[in-house]
Design an enzyme around this catalytic site. Structure first.
Site, short mmCIF file in Angstrom:
data_model
loop_
_atom_site.label_atom_id
_atom_site.label_comp_id
_atom_site.label_asym_id
_atom_site.label_seq_id
_atom_site.Cartn_x
_atom_site.Cartn_y
_atom_site.Cartn_z
N LYS A 24 0.63 -1.66 -0.11
CA LYS A 24 0.23 0.37 0.04
C LYS A 24 1.04 1.17 0.01
O LYS A 24 0.60 2.58 -1.19
CB LYS A 24 -1.20 -0.09 1.47
CG LYS A 24 -1.35 1.00 1.66
CD LYS A 24 -1.26 1.00 3.18
CE LYS A 24 -2.85 2.66 3.82
NZ LYS A 24 -1.81 3.30 4.26
N ASN A 25 1.53 1.31 1.02
CA ASN A 25 2.50 2.79 1.15
C ASN A 25 3.71 2.69 -0.54
O ASN A 25 4.07 4.14 0.48
CB ASN A 25 3.19 2.45 2.59
CG ASN A 25 1.98 2.62 3.96
OD1 ASN A 25 0.86 3.33 3.13
ND2 ASN A 25 2.46 2.79 4.83
N CYS A 118 -5.18 8.57 8.85
CA CYS A 118 -5.61 8.13 9.57
C CYS A 118 -5.63 9.37 11.36
O CYS A 118 -4.26 10.16 10.99
CB CYS A 118 -5.40 6.40 10.22
SG CYS A 118 -5.15 4.94 9.41
N ARG A 123 -0.23 14.71 12.55
CA ARG A 123 0.69 14.44 11.82
C ARG A 123 1.09 15.92 10.75
O ARG A 123 0.72 16.18 9.80
CB ARG A 123 0.02 13.58 10.45
CG ARG A 123 -0.14 12.24 11.79
CD ARG A 123 -1.56 11.15 10.92
NE ARG A 123 0.00 10.67 10.27
CZ ARG A 123 -0.59 9.92 9.21
NH1 ARG A 123 -1.39 8.86 9.22
NH2 ARG A 123 0.02 8.89 8.92
N ASP A 307 3.79 0.89 12.66
CA ASP A 307 1.97 -0.32 11.70
C ASP A 307 1.77 -1.07 11.84
O ASP A 307 1.02 -1.73 11.76
CB ASP A 307 2.57 0.06 10.17
CG ASP A 307 2.53 1.45 9.87
OD1 ASP A 307 1.95 2.63 10.42
OD2 ASP A 307 3.02 1.30 8.57
N ARG A 398 -9.78 0.52 3.61
CA ARG A 398 -8.45 1.07 2.71
C ARG A 398 -6.65 0.44 2.43
O ARG A 398 -6.25 0.42 2.05
CB ARG A 398 -8.33 2.59 3.75
CG ARG A 398 -9.83 3.18 4.11
CD ARG A 398 -8.78 4.94 4.13
NE ARG A 398 -7.37 5.50 4.52
CZ ARG A 398 -6.40 5.55 5.18
NH1 ARG A 398 -6.87 5.84 6.06
NH2 ARG A 398 -5.40 5.82 4.58
#
Ligand code: EPU
Length: 421
Positions: A24-25, A118, A123, A307, A398
């Site tokens: 994903k990232n 999230c 952030r 994570d 997601r």
């Protein structure tokens, strides 16, 4: 209004094989990076998650032809228009900030809504902005909902990041790849996703060296050409299934992984007592009993990934004594704690550290505040006695490809239901 929930009846034994998706990232950075090319680009191995769909739709807002065919994306940016990017979509995921670096590199200008993602506490994106400014951009932050970034010329610079940031490292690489001259990012993030993005940029003709170390050099080029690139496997999805297998797996094969990328978790699970056999691109994970208590401290790569601290936490209830999880990247990433308490978990969090004591989890109605908190609640639900209902599952979708069916195939008693909000 109806909403989907995930329900789990805990206590089943899982067995079988899971195929890990593309990261994903990496994907959420590489899809925006396609904007930098002047020719068509194909990406293979994308995860089937809603963040990918949102980014594809943002490409379409820029008049880019983007065709998602299962896990392959064909992008044709030849008719691209540098439109202002709408707030509602940009807000739905953090990684929309990569549109800034990509559009800045391509057009020296962009107008974009403020990124969401999230809720993990503050952030900021000050390091991204610092990098763009060093390359010559001016930032107009006078609007409460969007940001305008503009440069007459983008010129390479030496940038020392105050904080090791995955997002800032990648965003600066994107913009610098089409700047004039050489950029050096010091104190750069070393995550495998940074390396994947650098490899993708180089496949289009960029000149990026040093990705994977703390000093990355980018020599800007005037044009980037088309290419075809395969996304690396998702180490966080793999890690989540490792935790799931450690919770309830008789023998779970986790396939399509790069074992080195999950090594910090593998080592910790082995300390806990989990049986793990590591192959070249797969591993076999099996639960054991009893588990030993462990201490975990999240760190930047190659330390233990933030994570994965939420997904591993339910396993610590199975240990013989207390365990401690110290979160150093996002000190407020503990929204799973009150939910686990509802499940009879003896857990408390204070000053960035969670203390977890041996507990017999029981099913409850719980709320997924964010993506990895949702993964944590799935692991907890699989262990718990009785039925668990997880609300707000949009966060889980997601980041995890078809997680409910994958777990069903492994033998979990898990299903979705539509309920009144
Ligand atoms: N930070 C700043 N200023 C900045 C940028 C970051 O203070 O300009 C701080 C952050 O607040 C945080 C730390 O630096 O405390 C590290 O943040 P980083 O920039 O590395 O995080 P990110 O790039 O926003 C990515 C992943 C996250 C993952 C972190 C850390 C993406 C889209 N997101 O976020 O993934 O937790 O790196 O590894 O790549 C997830 O997948 O669930 C997720 C949240």
């Amino acid at each position: 209004m109806a909403q989907e929930v995930i329900k789990i009846k805990g206590g089943q034994t899982l067995k079988g094989k899971v195929e890990i998706s593309g990261a994903k990232n990496s994907s959420v950075a590489i899809i925006p990076a396609t904007i930098l090319a002047e020719e068509p680009v194909t990406l293979d191995g994308l995860p089937k998650i809603s963040d990918v769909e949102t980014l594809v739709s943002l490409l379409e807002d820029l008049n880019i032809k983007a065709e998602l065919d299962d896990t392959t994306l064909h992008v044709d940016p030849t008719e691209i228009q540098n439109a202002a990017l709408p707030n509602n979509k940009v807000e739905s995921l953090r990684a929309s900030y990569y549109m800034m670096g990509a559009l800045l590199g391509r057009f020296k200008k962009c107008v974009i809504g403020l990124p969401g993602g999230c809720p993990l506490g503050p952030r900021p994106i000050d390091q991204h902005i610092k990098g763009f400014k060093a390359l010559g951009a001016k930032i107009d932050e006078s609007s409460a909902t969007s940001m305008k970034i503009e440069a007459d010329r983008l010129v390479g610079a030496n940038i020392y990041l105050d904080i090791v940031s995955v997002g800032a490292t990648i965003n600066i690489m994107l913009a610098a790849s089409r700047a004039e001259g050489q950029t050096i990012i010091e104190n750069a993030a070393k995550e495998p996703e940074v390396v994947d993005v650098a490899n993708f940029l180089n496949s289009m003709g960029a000149r990026v060296t040093g990705a994977g170390t703390s000093s990355i050099k980018i020599v800007g080029v005037p044009h980037l050409h088309g290419s075809r690139h395969s996304i690396i496997p998702d180490r966080i999805e793999a890690g989540t299934y490792m935790c799931i297998a450690a919770a309830s797996g008789e023998q779970v094969v986790i396939d399509n992984i790069i074992p080195k990328h999950v090594e910090p978790l593998t080592v910790k699970l082995k300390e806990l007592g989990v049986n793990i056999d590591v192959g070249d691109d797969f591993m076999v994970v099996q639960r054991a009993h009893p588990y030993h208590s462990v201490d975990i401290k999240t760190l930047v790569y190659p330390g233990f990934a933030t994570d994965l601290q939420q997904p591993i936490t339910p396993l610590l209830f199975l240990a013989e004594g207390p365990s401690f999880v110290k979160e150093t990247i996002y000190p407020e990433r503990f929204k799973h704690v009150p939910e686990l308490q509802k499940m009879n978990g003896a857990i408390d969090a204070d000053l960035g550290t969670a203390t977890i004591k041996p507990s017999h989890l029981t099913g409850a109605e719980v709320y997924a505040s964010d993506l990895r908190a949702g993964a944590c609640l799935i692991v907890a639900g699989l262990i718990a006695e009785g039925e668990t209902t997880i609300y707000n599952v949009k966060h889980i979708y997601r980041g995890y490809t078809d997680i409910v069916n994958t777990l069903k195939k492994l033998g979990a008693d898990i299903w979705t239901e539509s309920v009144d909000a």
